[in-house]
Design a protein around this motif. Structure first.
Motif: not given
Length: 218
Positions: A82-110
């Motif tokens: 549980a502790s590692r999972f909390r730390k994991f989320a902070k690692n990959f969310t905090v850093f992208y907030l210093n990027a000027p752009v965030l691109i979300l990619t959506y897909a449709k089933d094929y």
């Protein structure tokens, strides 16, 4: 820039300079993504480009909130995980907030070739299900994102390709729909890309040698 140079220069960038990306450059990236191959030319992608800092923060908060819900239940089973999972989320969310752009990619089933045909001839269900394991629709998404990534490098930008947040994909989709009124029926979130001008001298892990990843049959 030569194609091989762009491939060799590609890395997952997690530190960005405080520098805006012009809208015309973003369009060039999307145009490159749209040139990718896809099964039966279905072009099953849609890109949501976010520069709005408040929305980026809300997405991060949404991920952390979902992470905490999971972690609280996980604590009852394994406190260390549980502790590692909390730390994991902070690692990959905090850093992208210093990027000027965030691109979300959506897909449709094929629907893979042969799936409907299997159904019509009443073949065992497992045969049809196995076709989705190869996931041709997601292969097209990967090709589009690699096109986008290499074009970004060509223009002097860096990208980090993110899938770790997908356990909160439903919540992120709902937030984006609420904030932007985005209506893309049958499309779903697959990836996020942090995009910006990379800081210099960033390190990357070593890749496997060619001898370790291919078999030549003559």
């Amino acid at each position: 820039m030569e194609v091989l140079q762009a491939i060799q220069k590609r890395q997952s960038v997690r530190k960005f300079k405080a520098q805006d990306i012009p809208d015309e450059d973003i369009r060039k990236l999307i145009e490159a993504a749209g040139l990718a191959p896809s099964g039966k030319n279905c072009q099953n992608w849609h890109f949501v480009v976010i520069k709005n800092r408040q929305l980026m923060q809300k997405i991060a908060d949404t991920i952390l909130e979902k992470n905490e819900k999971i972690a609280l239940k996980l604590e009852k089973v394994d406190e260390e995980k549980a502790s590692r999972f909390r730390k994991f989320a902070k690692n990959f969310t905090v850093f992208y907030l210093n990027a000027p752009v965030l691109i979300l990619t959506y897909a449709k089933d094929y629907v893979p070739s042969g799936y409907d045909e299997y159904h019509l001839i009443q073949a065992p269900k497992q045969l049809g299900d196995n076709l989705f394991q190869k996931n041709p629709g997601m292969q097209g998404i990967g090709a589009a994102l690699e096109n986008l990534t290499l074009r970004a490098i060509d223009l002097g930008y860096g990208v980090c390709w993110l899938t770790s947040q997908n356990y909160a994909a439903d919540e992120i989709e709902a937030l984006v729909k609420e904030e932007t009124a985005l209506e893309k029926e049958n499309y779903y979130l697959t990836t996020m890309l942090a995009l910006g001008v990379p800081e210099s001298d960033l390190k990357s892990p070593r890749k496997k040698d060619a001898e370790d990843i291919y078999t030549l049959i003559k």
